[in-house]
Motif scaffolding. Structure first.
Motif, PDB file in Angstrom:
ATOM      1  N   GLU A  11       0.832  -1.202   0.000  1.00  0.00           N
ATOM      2  CA  GLU A  11       0.000   0.000   0.000  1.00  0.00           C
ATOM      3  C   GLU A  11       0.870   1.257   0.000  1.00  0.00           C
ATOM      4  OE1 GLU A  11      -3.431   0.473  -0.163  1.00  0.00           O
ATOM      5  OE2 GLU A  11      -3.330  -1.632  -0.763  1.00  0.00           O
ATOM      6  N   ASP A  12       1.961   1.242   0.753  1.00  0.00           N
ATOM      7  CA  ASP A  12       2.866   2.376   0.813  1.00  0.00           C
ATOM      8  C   ASP A  12       3.478   2.641  -0.559  1.00  0.00           C
ATOM      9  OD1 ASP A  12       4.193   4.465   2.188  1.00  0.00           O
ATOM     10  OD2 ASP A  12       6.005   3.220   2.302  1.00  0.00           O
ATOM     11  N   GLN A  13       3.871   1.589  -1.258  1.00  0.00           N
ATOM     12  CA  GLN A  13       4.434   1.741  -2.593  1.00  0.00           C
ATOM     13  C   GLN A  13       3.398   2.302  -3.566  1.00  0.00           C
ATOM     14  OE1 GLN A  13       5.955  -2.089  -3.652  1.00  0.00           O
ATOM     15  NE2 GLN A  13       7.777  -1.886  -2.375  1.00  0.00           N
ATOM     16  N   ALA A  14       2.166   1.838  -3.475  1.00  0.00           N
ATOM     17  CA  ALA A  14       1.108   2.330  -4.358  1.00  0.00           C
ATOM     18  C   ALA A  14       0.838   3.813  -4.106  1.00  0.00           C
ATOM     19  CB  ALA A  14      -0.163   1.515  -4.157  1.00  0.00           C
ATOM     20  N   LEU A  15       0.832   4.223  -2.844  1.00  0.00           N
ATOM     21  CA  LEU A  15       0.626   5.631  -2.522  1.00  0.00           C
ATOM     22  C   LEU A  15       1.794   6.490  -2.988  1.00  0.00           C
ATOM     23  CD1 LEU A  15      -0.948   5.333   1.033  1.00  0.00           C
ATOM     24  CD2 LEU A  15      -2.086   6.037  -1.079  1.00  0.00           C
ATOM     25  N   MET A  16       3.015   5.971  -2.884  1.00  0.00           N
ATOM     26  CA  MET A  16       4.188   6.705  -3.362  1.00  0.00           C
ATOM     27  C   MET A  16       4.117   6.909  -4.869  1.00  0.00           C
ATOM     28  SD  MET A  16       6.377   7.563  -0.975  1.00  0.00           S
ATOM     29  CE  MET A  16       8.107   7.307  -1.169  1.00  0.00           C
ATOM     30  N   GLU A  17       3.664   5.904  -5.602  1.00  0.00           N
ATOM     31  CA  GLU A  17       3.526   6.030  -7.050  1.00  0.00           C
ATOM     32  C   GLU A  17       2.431   7.027  -7.404  1.00  0.00           C
ATOM     33  OE1 GLU A  17       2.866   2.120  -8.564  1.00  0.00           O
ATOM     34  OE2 GLU A  17       4.863   1.421  -7.991  1.00  0.00           O
ATOM     35  N   MET A  18       1.356   7.056  -6.626  1.00  0.00           N
ATOM     36  CA  MET A  18       0.223   7.924  -6.920  1.00  0.00           C
ATOM     37  C   MET A  18       0.525   9.390  -6.582  1.00  0.00           C
ATOM     38  SD  MET A  18      -3.709   7.687  -5.532  1.00  0.00           S
ATOM     39  CE  MET A  18      -3.685   5.916  -5.656  1.00  0.00           C
ATOM     40  N   TYR A  19       1.135   9.643  -5.425  1.00  0.00           N
ATOM     41  CA  TYR A  19       1.327  11.010  -4.953  1.00  0.00           C
ATOM     42  C   TYR A  19       2.769  11.502  -4.991  1.00  0.00           C
ATOM     43  CZ  TYR A  19      -3.437  10.611  -3.283  1.00  0.00           C
ATOM     44  OH  TYR A  19      -4.785  10.445  -3.212  1.00  0.00           O
ATOM     45  N   GLY A  20       3.730  10.659  -5.293  1.00  0.00           N
ATOM     46  CA  GLY A  20       5.125  11.068  -5.366  1.00  0.00           C
ATOM     47  C   GLY A  20       5.841  10.955  -4.033  1.00  0.00           C
ATOM     48  N   LYS A  21       7.152  11.258  -4.070  1.00  0.00           N
ATOM     49  CA  LYS A  21       7.972  11.197  -2.864  1.00  0.00           C
ATOM     50  C   LYS A  21       7.521  12.221  -1.842  1.00  0.00           C
ATOM     51  CE  LYS A  21      12.434  11.274  -2.707  1.00  0.00           C
ATOM     52  NZ  LYS A  21      13.837  11.534  -2.978  1.00  0.00           N
ATOM     53  N   LYS A  22       7.812  11.953  -0.597  1.00  0.00           N
ATOM     54  CA  LYS A  22       7.478  12.888   0.470  1.00  0.00           C
ATOM     55  C   LYS A  22       8.590  13.915   0.626  1.00  0.00           C
ATOM     56  CE  LYS A  22       4.476   9.980   3.215  1.00  0.00           C
ATOM     57  NZ  LYS A  22       4.176   9.491   4.560  1.00  0.00           N
ATOM     58  N   GLU A  23       8.194  15.144   0.898  1.00  0.00           N
ATOM     59  CA  GLU A  23       9.137  16.227   1.154  1.00  0.00           C
ATOM     60  C   GLU A  23       8.786  16.884   2.482  1.00  0.00           C
ATOM     61  OE1 GLU A  23       9.767  18.954  -2.026  1.00  0.00           O
ATOM     62  OE2 GLU A  23       9.442  17.430  -3.545  1.00  0.00           O
ATOM     63  N   SER A  24       9.765  17.502   3.095  1.00  0.00           N
ATOM     64  CA  SER A  24       9.549  18.177   4.371  1.00  0.00           C
ATOM     65  C   SER A  24       8.961  19.562   4.156  1.00  0.00           C
ATOM     66  CB  SER A  24      10.862  18.312   5.134  1.00  0.00           C
ATOM     67  OG  SER A  24      11.325  17.050   5.506  1.00  0.00           O
ATOM     68  N   VAL A  25       8.014  19.917   5.018  1.00  0.00           N
ATOM     69  CA  VAL A  25       7.369  21.220   4.981  1.00  0.00           C
ATOM     70  C   VAL A  25       7.277  21.733   6.411  1.00  0.00           C
ATOM     71  CG1 VAL A  25       5.249  22.445   4.396  1.00  0.00           C
ATOM     72  CG2 VAL A  25       6.013  20.590   2.960  1.00  0.00           C
ATOM     73  N   VAL A  26       7.475  23.029   6.595  1.00  0.00           N
ATOM     74  CA  VAL A  26       7.351  23.643   7.913  1.00  0.00           C
ATOM     75  C   VAL A  26       5.893  24.038   8.119  1.00  0.00           C
ATOM     76  CG1 VAL A  26       8.086  25.564   9.369  1.00  0.00           C
ATOM     77  CG2 VAL A  26       9.713  24.477   7.836  1.00  0.00           C
ATOM     78  N   VAL A  27       5.305  23.615   9.239  1.00  0.00           N
ATOM     79  CA  VAL A  27       3.914  23.940   9.568  1.00  0.00           C
ATOM     80  C   VAL A  27       3.849  24.536  10.977  1.00  0.00           C
ATOM     81  CG1 VAL A  27       2.922  22.162   8.082  1.00  0.00           C
ATOM     82  CG2 VAL A  27       3.460  21.618  10.420  1.00  0.00           C
ATOM     83  N   ALA A  28       2.809  25.331  11.200  1.00  0.00           N
ATOM     84  CA  ALA A  28       2.607  25.945  12.515  1.00  0.00           C
ATOM     85  C   ALA A  28       1.963  24.937  13.457  1.00  0.00           C
ATOM     86  CB  ALA A  28       1.724  27.178  12.390  1.00  0.00           C
ATOM     87  N   THR A  29       2.382  24.951  14.713  1.00  0.00           N
ATOM     88  CA  THR A  29       1.804  24.055  15.717  1.00  0.00           C
ATOM     89  C   THR A  29       0.634  24.709  16.447  1.00  0.00           C
ATOM     90  OG1 THR A  29       3.396  24.803  17.353  1.00  0.00           O
ATOM     91  CG2 THR A  29       3.969  22.832  16.090  1.00  0.00           C
ATOM     92  N   ARG A  30       0.438  26.002  16.221  1.00  0.00           N
ATOM     93  CA  ARG A  30      -0.671  26.732  16.832  1.00  0.00           C
ATOM     94  C   ARG A  30      -0.989  27.925  15.935  1.00  0.00           C
ATOM     95  NH1 ARG A  30       0.534  31.479  19.266  1.00  0.00           N
ATOM     96  NH2 ARG A  30       2.711  32.003  19.478  1.00  0.00           N
ATOM     97  N   ASP A  31      -2.105  28.598  16.211  1.00  0.00           N
ATOM     98  CA  ASP A  31      -2.445  29.808  15.471  1.00  0.00           C
ATOM     99  C   ASP A  31      -1.437  30.902  15.813  1.00  0.00           C
ATOM    100  OD1 ASP A  31      -4.636  28.727  14.213  1.00  0.00           O
ATOM    101  OD2 ASP A  31      -6.054  29.432  15.725  1.00  0.00           O
ATOM    102  N   ILE A  32      -0.889  31.537  14.785  1.00  0.00           N
ATOM    103  CA  ILE A  32       0.080  32.609  14.976  1.00  0.00           C
ATOM    104  C   ILE A  32      -0.583  33.904  14.508  1.00  0.00           C
ATOM    105  CG2 ILE A  32       2.349  33.492  14.350  1.00  0.00           C
ATOM    106  CD1 ILE A  32       3.181  30.551  13.860  1.00  0.00           C
TER     107      ILE A  32
END
Length: 64
Positions: A11-32
């Motif tokens: 399943e992980d391989q199928a999702l990787m083929e469908m959506y591509g490799k994962k990349e890191s993104v910075v996200v907020a942990t609370r409302d700023i």
């Protein structure tokens, strides 16, 4: 247990083929709020599939 592992890895391989490799993104942990100082504890990095990356994203935590 081996069958569960095999199913999950397929399943992980199928999702990787469908959506591509994962990349890191910075996200907020609370409302700023506007004009508020952003502290290191206010942001974290998460892995997101390449097809779902938002435009104008920040990849490195030090850029915040």
């Amino acid at each position: 247990m081996f069958l569960v592992y095999q199913y999950i890895s397929n399943e992980d391989q199928a999702l990787m083929e469908m959506y591509g490799k994962k990349e890191s993104v910075v996200v907020a942990t609370r409302d700023i709020l506007q004009y508020e100082t952003i502290r290191p504890t206010d942001v974290e990095t998460q892995s997101v599939p390449a097809a779902l990356l938002p435009p104008g994203r920040i990849n490195v935590k030090e850029d915040t």
